[in-house]
Scaffold this motif. Structure first.
Motif, PDB file in Angstrom:
ATOM      1  N   CYS A  18       0.830  -1.212   0.000  1.00  0.00           N
ATOM      2  CA  CYS A  18       0.000   0.000   0.000  1.00  0.00           C
ATOM      3  C   CYS A  18       0.864   1.262   0.000  1.00  0.00           C
ATOM      4  N   ASP A  19       0.326   2.319  -0.598  1.00  0.00           N
ATOM      5  CA  ASP A  19       1.021   3.609  -0.625  1.00  0.00           C
ATOM      6  C   ASP A  19       0.876   4.361   0.685  1.00  0.00           C
ATOM      7  N   ALA A  20      -0.270   4.174   1.354  1.00  0.00           N
ATOM      8  CA  ALA A  20      -0.551   4.930   2.575  1.00  0.00           C
ATOM      9  C   ALA A  20      -1.503   4.138   3.454  1.00  0.00           C
ATOM     10  N   VAL A  21      -1.539   4.519   4.723  1.00  0.00           N
ATOM     11  CA  VAL A  21      -2.483   3.945   5.665  1.00  0.00           C
ATOM     12  C   VAL A  21      -3.200   5.081   6.393  1.00  0.00           C
ATOM     13  N   ILE A  22      -4.480   4.894   6.629  1.00  0.00           N
ATOM     14  CA  ILE A  22      -5.273   5.848   7.394  1.00  0.00           C
ATOM     15  C   ILE A  22      -5.276   5.391   8.845  1.00  0.00           C
ATOM     16  N   LEU A  23      -4.798   6.269   9.733  1.00  0.00           N
ATOM     17  CA  LEU A  23      -4.761   5.959  11.161  1.00  0.00           C
ATOM     18  C   LEU A  23      -5.472   7.033  11.961  1.00  0.00           C
ATOM     19  N   ASN A  24      -5.930   6.653  13.149  1.00  0.00           N
ATOM     20  CA  ASN A  24      -6.525   7.642  14.032  1.00  0.00           C
ATOM     21  C   ASN A  24      -5.429   8.603  14.488  1.00  0.00           C
ATOM     22  N   PRO A  25      -5.783   9.837  14.805  1.00  0.00           N
ATOM     23  CA  PRO A  25      -4.755  10.842  15.084  1.00  0.00           C
ATOM     24  C   PRO A  25      -3.865  10.522  16.285  1.00  0.00           C
ATOM     25  N   ALA A  26      -4.421   9.961  17.349  1.00  0.00           N
ATOM     26  CA  ALA A  26      -3.607   9.663  18.526  1.00  0.00           C
ATOM     27  C   ALA A  26      -2.509   8.659  18.188  1.00  0.00           C
ATOM     28  N   LEU A  27      -2.873   7.576  17.542  1.00  0.00           N
ATOM     29  CA  LEU A  27      -1.896   6.547  17.166  1.00  0.00           C
ATOM     30  C   LEU A  27      -0.893   7.086  16.152  1.00  0.00           C
ATOM     31  N   ALA A  28      -1.387   7.776  15.139  1.00  0.00           N
ATOM     32  CA  ALA A  28      -0.505   8.288  14.087  1.00  0.00           C
ATOM     33  C   ALA A  28       0.551   9.236  14.645  1.00  0.00           C
TER      34      ALA A  28
END
Length: 131
Positions: A18-28
């Protein structure tokens, strides 16, 4: 649906190509740096060599969250989260016309005991994105 895959596992296991992953802001932001900004998706670069994709899309922090959202609110939240993250990716990487984005339900904090709820938001997003 063509171009959509369902995978099971951790972010490194499921995000291999994958090119990118969507994460929740706290984890990211905890793992990849930066400071969350209200109402703003942030594009972070993974320099951790932890197996996650190179680009991290830190979802915008939620303001005015509902303690126990109903089904429609959950679907709408997932739909808007995906839309805002994909828009941010396209703005930062306009040359990547067919990116592979990982939507990790747990990592994006959109997992629910009833998986049909976030799935409806994902399906709605995909259907509208394809026109």
């Amino acid at each position: 649906m063509t171009g959509v895959e369902f995978r099971v596992g951790s972010v490194p296991e499921t995000g291999v190509d994958c090119d990118a992953v969507i994460l929740n802001p706290a984890l990211a932001h905890e793992r990849y740096g930066g400071i969350p900004r209200s109402g703003e998706v942030q594009v972070l670069i993974n320099r951790n060599e932890d197996g996650a994709p190179e680009i991290i899309l830190a979802a915008a922090p939620v303001t005015g969250a509902v303690a126990a959202p109903d089904d429609a609110q959950t679907e709408e939240f997932v739909y808007r989260l995906l839309g805002s993250c994909v828009t941010a990716f396209r703005e930062h990487f306009p040359d990547r016309t067919h990116p592979r984005l990982l939507v990790h339900l747990e990592g994006a904090a959109i997992d629910r005991p009833d998986a049909a709820l976030p799935a409806r938001g994902v399906l709605r997003f995909l259907q509208e994105a394809r026109g």
